[in-house]
Design a protein around this motif. Structure first.
Motif, short mmCIF file in Angstrom:
data_model
loop_
_atom_site.label_atom_id
_atom_site.label_comp_id
_atom_site.label_asym_id
_atom_site.label_seq_id
_atom_site.Cartn_x
_atom_site.Cartn_y
_atom_site.Cartn_z
N LEU A 23 14.26 -1.66 -5.85
CA LEU A 23 12.91 -2.11 -6.20
C LEU A 23 12.01 -0.95 -6.66
O LEU A 23 11.29 -1.07 -7.65
CB LEU A 23 12.25 -2.79 -5.00
N GLU A 26 12.95 -0.21 -10.16
CA GLU A 26 12.54 -1.21 -11.16
C GLU A 26 11.02 -1.23 -11.36
O GLU A 26 10.52 -1.26 -12.46
CB GLU A 26 12.95 -2.61 -10.70
N LYS A 27 10.27 -1.26 -10.22
CA LYS A 27 8.83 -1.51 -10.30
C LYS A 27 7.99 -0.27 -10.01
O LYS A 27 6.79 -0.29 -10.20
CB LYS A 27 8.43 -2.58 -9.26
N GLY A 28 8.62 0.77 -9.49
CA GLY A 28 7.87 1.93 -9.01
C GLY A 28 7.49 1.73 -7.55
O GLY A 28 7.36 0.59 -7.09
N ALA A 31 3.95 -0.13 -6.90
CA ALA A 31 3.86 -1.56 -7.22
C ALA A 31 4.76 -2.43 -6.34
O ALA A 31 4.72 -3.65 -6.42
CB ALA A 31 4.21 -1.77 -8.69
N THR A 32 5.58 -1.81 -5.49
CA THR A 32 6.47 -2.58 -4.62
C THR A 32 5.77 -2.88 -3.29
O THR A 32 5.26 -1.96 -2.65
CB THR A 32 7.77 -1.79 -4.35
N SER A 33 5.75 -4.15 -2.90
CA SER A 33 5.13 -4.50 -1.62
C SER A 33 6.21 -4.78 -0.58
O SER A 33 7.37 -5.02 -0.93
CB SER A 33 4.25 -5.74 -1.78
N ASP A 36 7.74 -8.01 -1.37
CA ASP A 36 8.81 -7.95 -2.38
C ASP A 36 10.13 -7.55 -1.73
O ASP A 36 11.18 -8.11 -2.03
CB ASP A 36 8.51 -6.87 -3.44
N LYS A 40 13.69 -9.54 -1.38
CA LYS A 40 14.93 -8.96 -1.93
C LYS A 40 16.03 -8.90 -0.86
O LYS A 40 17.20 -9.15 -1.15
CB LYS A 40 14.62 -7.55 -2.45
N GLU A 112 9.57 9.44 -7.71
CA GLU A 112 8.53 8.89 -6.83
C GLU A 112 8.14 9.80 -5.68
O GLU A 112 7.30 9.43 -4.85
CB GLU A 112 9.00 7.53 -6.28
N SER B 30 -1.29 1.84 -19.00
CA SER B 30 -1.76 0.62 -18.33
C SER B 30 -3.02 0.88 -17.52
O SER B 30 -3.93 0.05 -17.48
CB SER B 30 -0.69 0.07 -17.38
#
Lengths: 196, 196
Positions: A23, A26-28, A31-33, A36, A40, A112, B30
């Motif tokens: 995750l 994919e989303k950074g 942005a991942t909660s 989420d 998953k 990250e 963004s």
């Protein structure tokens, strides 16, 4: 070189970390909660907390696992009896296979880590710098004894690490050469040179 | 190689694009608002629209300026009489200087192109692919006539482009070697090889 897998078992915590790495990739991380992640993994969000404390804890585990793995290998190479060129080839190959076999984790650690909370952030930065300096020291020693061409060692490290990160494009490509061929080509271009 | 500056004059529109590139680089496309941009330029948000239609238009100008600049140069190199190794060196040097002299724009084009609206997105992807294939064709020709070591041309392109993107770390580093030295070292490691 045989595939290198980091030492993991399939505990629930490891499953969570694996899914989180996918995750974050994919989303950074930002942005991942946790919601989420729960989705998953296929559990309720609340039950994640039986295994991990926070998103940041997962990032911390991922980043330091990757860093420790590379540092431990570097230490072995520093202490072996190879010359500088062979040491560099060994490190490049290890880096590459580590990246191929633990793709998401390596990418997440690389992209990250800035989201790590203190004191982990400072510690991670120190480890990164330490790794690069020790790699540069191997090259510098090779330059001093004329085994390696005269080059700025830090620049060589920078070029090599970025080149290896190109494996990302390889990973995403549909018309891939084999991983063995990729290994040969990376060593060839970075150590032996393109010129015939 | 002398500094290469893209052909620009300091019209208001160019000032806006410059400031936007800085913001897209710092915050990402963004996360940058027209309000942020107006503040950076030092005008009212409404007056930006006298010069540009949207954030997307700016991104489009940046991405295609970078792509066109590299493609035009590649075309010249394809048509000159150098051998493959000299062609590759020329392209590497050009890439590097373009990146040093137009740092924000190149970085933004490289990182943020996925935010282009259609049909620009598809067009940009085609141009990117085209550039890489033509670069690979130069290497392939070199391999065929044994001027270049046997290597998968697409992999060589991937490694070279990622290595040049390492200039980003160089740019941010406080203890920099000179740009001339960086040029020498990049050509040395990628073309001549580290091995003495």
């Amino acid at each position: 070189m045989p595939p290198i897998k980091t030492n993991r078992n399939s505990t629930k915590k490891e499953v969570i970390i694996d899914k989180a790495a996918q995750l974050f990739m994919e989303k950074g991380f930002s942005a991942t909660s946790m919601r989420d992640l729960a989705e998953k993994v296929g559990v309720e969000a609340a039950s994640l907390y039986n295994h991990i404390q926070s998103k940041a804890e997962i990032l911390q585990i991922i980043c330091f696992r990757v860093a420790n793995f590379l540092l431990e290998h570097l230490e072995k190479v520093e202490n072996n009896k190879q010359g500088a060129i062979e040491k560099i080839k060994t490190i490049l190959r290890f880096h590459l296979w580590h990246m191929i076999n633990n793709y998401e984790e390596v990418q997440v650690a690389d992209r990250e880590w800035r989201h790590l909370p203190e004191p982990y952030l400072s510690n991670f930065k120190v480890q990164r710098k330490n790794y690069r300096q020790r790699l540069a020291a191997i090259i510098e020693k090779g330059v001093r004894c004329k085994e390696v061409k005269p080059i700025d060692p830090s620049t060589a490290v920078l070029i090599m690490l970025h080149a290896v990160s190109g494996v990302e494009s390889w990973h995403r490509s549909s018309q891939k050469i084999s991983a063995d061929q990729l290994e040969k080509d990376i060593v060839l271009i970075l150590v032996e040179g393109l010129k015939n």
